[in-house]
Write an enzyme that holds these catalytic residues in place. Structure first.
Site, mmCIF file in Angstrom:
data_model
loop_
_atom_site.group_PDB
_atom_site.id
_atom_site.type_symbol
_atom_site.label_atom_id
_atom_site.label_comp_id
_atom_site.label_asym_id
_atom_site.label_seq_id
_atom_site.Cartn_x
_atom_site.Cartn_y
_atom_site.Cartn_z
ATOM 1 N N SER A 90 1.000 -1.187 0.021
ATOM 2 C CA SER A 90 0.177 -0.165 -0.024
ATOM 3 C C SER A 90 0.985 1.236 0.036
ATOM 4 C CB SER A 90 -0.803 0.080 1.162
ATOM 5 O OG SER A 90 -0.034 -0.159 2.461
ATOM 6 N N ASP A 113 -4.041 7.746 8.384
ATOM 7 C CA ASP A 113 -4.980 6.957 8.813
ATOM 8 C C ASP A 113 -4.593 6.155 10.005
ATOM 9 O OD1 ASP A 113 -3.623 4.929 7.430
ATOM 10 O OD2 ASP A 113 -5.348 4.401 5.753
ATOM 11 N N HIS A 171 -0.846 4.523 7.084
ATOM 12 C CA HIS A 171 -0.220 5.180 6.024
ATOM 13 C C HIS A 171 -0.034 6.574 6.202
ATOM 14 C CE1 HIS A 171 -3.007 1.820 4.812
ATOM 15 N NE2 HIS A 171 -1.820 1.552 3.999
#
Length: 379
Positions: free
Chosen positions: A43, A345, A348
């Protein structure tokens, strides 16, 4: 050698990179040594693959607001905006690299095979150790298979592929973080026990690097892992009242030591890969050091020093992170100005944090060897 802005006139290549990263328009006529980027990872680099697969679990909300808040639309990136790979592309005068699963995309600037939630190790290996995996998890082995399929569809011959890849930059990682995250978050492995998995993770990363070299890659960047002990997710889950595990920054020393252990093993392997392939440029990107540099210079870089370890988007609490109420779900909200925050968040980072890290990698000596970095970004 790290290049400092205050030390006189910058080389044109470095100046161009800096101007691009700062968002200053420059002419597109300058030719760079890199004409495409091929990316593998999770990610930290995914620009939309998981979104097209169908995000689940931690990532269920990445396709909806407030993800993409700074860009004013969600793009499948696990952030409010752009990622490190996007800033690399901008610095090289390339278009942002499209995700492989976007079948209508123009792949002239390369292909991004990274998938949010991806692991270095295959699903079977992790399942055997009791680690539960998200259904959509795409390990490195699948990403390299995607890459080979892409080459088969776009290159008439192996020679043509090798010629095409000679001018490309390969990002092999960041990867491996989820191999550890899943085990730690599920509470089934101690830090000491997880150290036994590090050699396997590192070997898998090296195997992919060797594979792309065999296929024709000549320029490779292999990033290390971030200091997970500074992540709001880890701080929320593993901070204990009265514990002496917090360092002067407020991060968890034990988990940062584990991340550093992974990075030390990876750097040794990268050095070995470099010595075995003297005709290939192999760069180690110190994401750990670049992140710590960001924390230590937060006020200069425009971040709110009082909220460095608190997520922008979350459901409240000391670190604004709740594993059961992730960003984008009912009961969460995002901060008004993500550019002042480091964490987006809780897992990340924000666009502004990724931008600062990209700058540190290019300008502050956190990617080594420095002469190879200069060579890659020679425009």
């Amino acid at each position: 050698m790290a290049v400092a802005v205050c030390h006189g006139q910058l080389p044109f290549a470095v100046l161009l990179s800096l101007l691009m990263l700062l968002g200053t328009p420059v002419g597109s006529e300058a030719g760079c040594s890199v004409d495409a980027i091929y990316s593998f990872g999770d990610s930290i680099a995914d620009t939309g693959n998981l979104l097209r697969e169908g995000p689940v679990g931690f990532f269920a909300s990445i396709g909806s607001y407030p993800y993409g808040q700074t860009l004013r639309k969600p793009t499948g990136r696990c952030s409010d905006g752009l990622l490190i790979i996007d800033y690399f592309a901008m610095a090289l005068n390339l278009s942002l690299v499209s995700p492989y699963l976007d079948k209508g995309a123009d792949f002239a600037s390369g292909v991004n095979f990274a998938v949010a939630g991806a692991t270095a190790l295959d699903r079977g290996v992790l399942l055997q150790s009791g680690v539960m995996m998200p259904p959509a998890s795409v390990p490195l082995s699948s990403q390299i298979d995607w890459f080979k399929s892409h080459l088969n569809a776009t290159c008439p011959s192996q020679e043509d592929c090798a010629k095409k890849l000679a001018g490309a930059l390969f990002l092999v990682g960041e990867i491996g973080g989820n191999d550890y995250n899943y085990a730690f978050f599920q509470g089934i492995r101690s830090i000491q026990a997880m150290k036994a998995y590090v050699p396997q993770v590192v070997k898998t990363i090296m195997d992919v690097a060797k594979e792309v070299i065999k296929l024709g890659a000549t320029q490779i960047i292999i990033p290390g892992n971030f200091p997970i002990g500074c992540s709001p997710s880890y701080l929320s889950l593993f901070s204990m009242s009265g514990s002496a595990d917090h360092d002067e920054r407020g991060c968890l020393k034990s988990y940062n030591a584990f991340a550093a252990y992974h990075n030390e093993q990876l750097q040794v392997a990268v050095d070995g890969l470099r010595k075995a392939n003297t005709d290939v440029t192999v760069v180690y990107a110190d994401y750990y050091g670049a992140f710590m540099h960001l924390l230590d210079h937060a006020s200069i870089l425009g971040f709110d020093e009082g909220l460095l370890l608190q997520a922008c988007c979350g459901a409240g609490g000391a670190y604004n992170f709740n594993m059961n109420t992730m960003c984008g779900t009912l009961g969460t909200s995002s901060c008004a100005n993500p550019a002042r925050r480091v964490s987006w968040d809780g897992i990340h980072l924000t666009q502004q944090a990724y931008r600062a890290i990209a700058l540190a990698l290019l300008m502050e000596g956190f990617a080594q060897p420095a002469d190879a970095v200069q060579e890659i970004w020679s425009c």
